[in-house]
Write a protein that holds these residues in place. Sequence first.
Motif, PDB file in Angstrom:
ATOM      1  N   GLY A 126       0.817  -1.219   0.000  1.00 51.98           N
ATOM      2  CA  GLY A 126       0.000   0.000   0.000  1.00 51.98           C
ATOM      3  C   GLY A 126       0.842   1.256   0.000  1.00 51.98           C
ATOM      4  N   LEU A 176       3.109   1.502  -3.257  1.00 54.99           N
ATOM      5  CA  LEU A 176       2.387   1.963  -4.441  1.00 54.99           C
ATOM      6  C   LEU A 176       2.128   3.468  -4.353  1.00 54.99           C
ATOM      7  CD1 LEU A 176       0.954   1.250  -7.078  1.00 54.99           C
ATOM      8  CD2 LEU A 176      -1.108   0.723  -5.772  1.00 54.99           C
ATOM      9  N   PHE A 177       1.808   3.922  -3.139  1.00 56.18           N
ATOM     10  CA  PHE A 177       1.568   5.353  -2.982  1.00 56.18           C
ATOM     11  C   PHE A 177       2.844   6.149  -3.244  1.00 56.18           C
ATOM     12  CE2 PHE A 177       1.405   9.301  -0.538  1.00 56.18           C
ATOM     13  CZ  PHE A 177       0.300   9.878  -1.129  1.00 56.18           C
ATOM     14  N   TRP A 204       5.255   5.341  -5.150  1.00 56.54           N
ATOM     15  CA  TRP A 204       5.504   5.292  -6.597  1.00 56.54           C
ATOM     16  C   TRP A 204       4.632   6.335  -7.311  1.00 56.54           C
ATOM     17  CZ3 TRP A 204       2.024   3.469 -10.476  1.00 56.54           C
ATOM     18  CH2 TRP A 204       2.605   3.313 -11.751  1.00 56.54           C
ATOM     19  N   GLN A 205       3.376   6.425  -6.908  1.00 57.86           N
ATOM     20  CA  GLN A 205       2.478   7.420  -7.513  1.00 57.86           C
ATOM     21  C   GLN A 205       2.936   8.837  -7.162  1.00 57.86           C
ATOM     22  OE1 GLN A 205      -1.700   6.622  -8.241  1.00 57.86           O
ATOM     23  NE2 GLN A 205      -1.707   5.308  -6.444  1.00 57.86           N
ATOM     24  N   LEU A 240      -5.699   1.965   3.056  1.00 58.07           N
ATOM     25  CA  LEU A 240      -4.572   1.858   2.117  1.00 58.07           C
ATOM     26  C   LEU A 240      -5.052   1.988   0.662  1.00 58.07           C
ATOM     27  CD1 LEU A 240      -2.484  -0.944   3.844  1.00 58.07           C
ATOM     28  CD2 LEU A 240      -1.895   1.482   3.625  1.00 58.07           C
ATOM     29  N   LEU A 241      -6.224   1.422   0.384  1.00 54.27           N
ATOM     30  CA  LEU A 241      -6.759   1.565  -0.978  1.00 54.27           C
ATOM     31  C   LEU A 241      -7.103   3.026  -1.257  1.00 54.27           C
ATOM     32  CD1 LEU A 241      -9.119  -1.541  -1.349  1.00 54.27           C
ATOM     33  CD2 LEU A 241      -6.921  -1.151  -2.497  1.00 54.27           C
ATOM     34  N   LEU A 289      -5.805   5.603   0.117  1.00 51.98           N
ATOM     35  CA  LEU A 289      -4.542   6.336  -0.037  1.00 51.98           C
ATOM     36  C   LEU A 289      -4.068   6.273  -1.484  1.00 51.98           C
ATOM     37  CD1 LEU A 289      -2.141   7.738   1.531  1.00 51.98           C
ATOM     38  CD2 LEU A 289      -1.106   5.480   1.634  1.00 51.98           C
ATOM     39  N   ASN A 290      -4.255   5.114  -2.107  1.00 51.05           N
ATOM     40  CA  ASN A 290      -3.798   4.961  -3.482  1.00 51.05           C
ATOM     41  C   ASN A 290      -4.809   5.441  -4.506  1.00 51.05           C
ATOM     42  OD1 ASN A 290      -1.045   3.727  -3.752  1.00 51.05           O
ATOM     43  ND2 ASN A 290      -1.955   2.528  -2.095  1.00 51.05           N
ATOM     44  N   TYR A 291      -6.013   5.707  -4.018  1.00 52.05           N
ATOM     45  CA  TYR A 291      -7.019   6.316  -4.890  1.00 52.05           C
ATOM     46  C   TYR A 291      -6.784   7.828  -4.968  1.00 52.05           C
ATOM     47  CZ  TYR A 291     -11.659   7.921  -6.396  1.00 52.05           C
ATOM     48  OH  TYR A 291     -12.679   8.527  -7.050  1.00 52.05           O
ATOM     49  N   SER A 306      -5.529   9.844  -8.021  1.00 51.65           N
ATOM     50  CA  SER A 306      -6.433   9.930  -9.174  1.00 51.65           C
ATOM     51  C   SER A 306      -7.565  10.898  -8.916  1.00 51.65           C
ATOM     52  CB  SER A 306      -7.064   8.567  -9.457  1.00 51.65           C
ATOM     53  OG  SER A 306      -6.112   7.558  -9.434  1.00 51.65           O
ATOM     54  N   ILE A 366      -4.529   5.498 -11.314  1.00 49.56           N
ATOM     55  CA  ILE A 366      -5.128   4.193 -11.478  1.00 49.56           C
ATOM     56  C   ILE A 366      -6.447   4.380 -12.214  1.00 49.56           C
ATOM     57  CG2 ILE A 366      -6.009   2.189 -10.270  1.00 49.56           C
ATOM     58  CD1 ILE A 366      -3.981   2.989  -8.015  1.00 49.56           C
TER      59      ILE A 366
END
Lengths: 460, 298
Positions: free
Chosen positions: A17, A20-21, A23-24, A222-223, A225-227, A230, A351
Amino acid sequence: MHFSIQNILFLLVAVAGFGLFAWQARKIRANILVGRDRDMSGHVNERLWKTLLVAFGQQKMFKRLTPAFLHLIVYVGFIVINIEVIEIMVDGLFGTHRFLQFLGPLYSALTGTNEVLGALVVLAVVVFWWRRNVGVVRRFTGPELRAWPKLDANVILYVEVVLMVALFTMNAADLKLHQLEGKDLPGAFPVSSLLTGLFPDNLTALAVLERVGWWAHIVGILLFLNYLPSSKHFHIIMAFPNVFYSRLVPQGQFSNVESITHEVKAMMDPSYQVPAPATNPDGSAAAPTPFGAKDVDDLAWTNLLSAYSCTECGRCTSVCPANLTGKLLSPRKIIMDTRDRVEEKYNSPLIFHPSLYGPEAKHNPQEQLDKENHTLLRGYVTPEELWACTTCNACVEACPVNINPLESIVEMRRFLVLEESAAPNSLNVMFSNIENNGAPWAFSPSDRFNWADDLFVAEK
Amino acid sequence: MAEQTAKRPVSVPLMADLAARGESPEILFWVGCAGAFDDRYKRVTRAFVRILEHVGVSYAVLGMEESCTGDPAKRAGNEFLFQMQAMTNIATLNGYGIKKVVTACPHCFNTIKNEYPALGGEFEVIHHSTFLQQLINEGKVTAKGGESFKGRRITFHDSCYLGRANNIYEAPREVLEVLDADLLEMKRCKTNGLCCGAGGAQMWKEPEPGKKDVNIERTEEALATLDGDADVLLNLQGVESTAPVLPAGSNRGGSVIAVACPFCMTMMADGVKNKEREQDVQVFDLAELIASAEGLNA
């Protein structure tokens, strides 16, 4: 401590989680830095103070009380729940259970506050959803707020409800489990204690529900956070750097283009030495920088940072005199276009890419087909929008996170005028009047002092 | 009337003449293009000069040596033309050793105050609203002995380039307070003020297509405020009346939309005309109101 396979699983999930964040975030940082350099060093104390007031303190939100109050609940809820996230992380990694309980009464205060805020967040989200989808808040409509931006806004609200439901599932199941076992659960649970009746009396089922709630909450976070990268919800992070790097000078002060200053000085004084043109690292002459902005990389990096901190609330557009009177200009659209364009031209860390959400997501599909003109200017923002601006600063004043749409508008006007000579004809007439007569109107400079003729003052 | 009031001719001092005599004035009055050429705003220029003469402050104007500050060129994106104008004006002002500039135009004020310093023009710049406020605070202007504004309604329309651009909200209001009139605030005022529609070089072009012109929207709000007209106010987005409604057909006593900017003056006056309210609503600049109240109109 009950160290188990769950903890290893959690470690993997957390690393994935946050990884990936990161990296974004790296891609977004690179996107922001394609903007022109602008020295924002210095004035650190002043900037920190401003960040404290405007970003942490929500100062500018309080211009409108209803949304300010609702937003404050969600904002404070977010901050307090983050303390619990720390607990969840530690519990998850080391197999502890409610590790912060050593805080004693403070832990009760924390969990109690958290529960009350959690319930209020759900309430606030319902009102937000109503205002956005059923109510008649004008700023939540408009051509730029269809397709992805509209879906995005609702997704955020749904996710917030899911996170709160997970939190209450975890707490209520845990509470009931302890009650049935005749034990005390550390902490205070004013909301979950009302919900225990909804839960089964089966110990195994409760233990499973507690775990489901726990996992759903942290995985959800965590999801989410990665949303964020976007989403317009990225403002929860970007508002802070954006306010920190916002302008400290009076709003009426527009930048003076330095390269033009050198040119004009050289014209007025032949002995003036214009600095040598920039060179590439290999010594060859660098491509000249255009005047103004045609595309996102012609804007300052702070303008691109702003594009990533925009939460599309539309306060700018709702006070824009041009927009209010039915003209095409919407300051919010300029900022949204900037972000869309930078993601299109450079790395898209997303994403969920806006272009995946129907033709409506693109503002000028006809012009977007034209590769030659496919830049921020013309590809996204039309000259008609730009020429409708009265430079009144209402949008700048209205933005709760200190975004300045006016800077981008003026930069694009500069490109239209200085690079393309594409000003409306009446403005060209005004330019030549200033050049020839020293006044924007076609009056002779020799008549400039006529107002003083036959002037009398009453003697008192 | 004229035979009852003694009047004296004013010979407006030119900077060039003063410099030739080796004198330097306390302030330079920057007239601005509208103040020099716009027939309506020339009256404001003359009113302000009457006030300057009345209080006996030493001043001068550049006359034909003044040129456009470049504000409309800059806002329209013509940075080159702006800087040509700016550097020429800065050379003129610096050539005379000017320290303090007073102007009635918020656009000139903003440009000289905020954008000239980076180009070598460092001056103390004062807008005439702040200057008038100082004269009132010093007791040099009392606004008594001239026209009375008692019982008349006045609403002040904020200029963007004075207010949001430079944070000057109180000075014009304090100036109006000496008039002993009924001061009303529009719903959209101060930081939330609505533009007159002329800034950013809009003054020199037709508006983009839309439902309405900005100055009409703003004038409607001003008129509704002056009338206390709830029906009109309801049509304006989110606006509530603060003033009691005037009885139908009552003499509105010459209500005033007060402005402190030549562009606002043009736009509000056009709006009042468009609404066919010239009979009972007038648009005045602060300097005109003060000059009338002080009895300085000759």
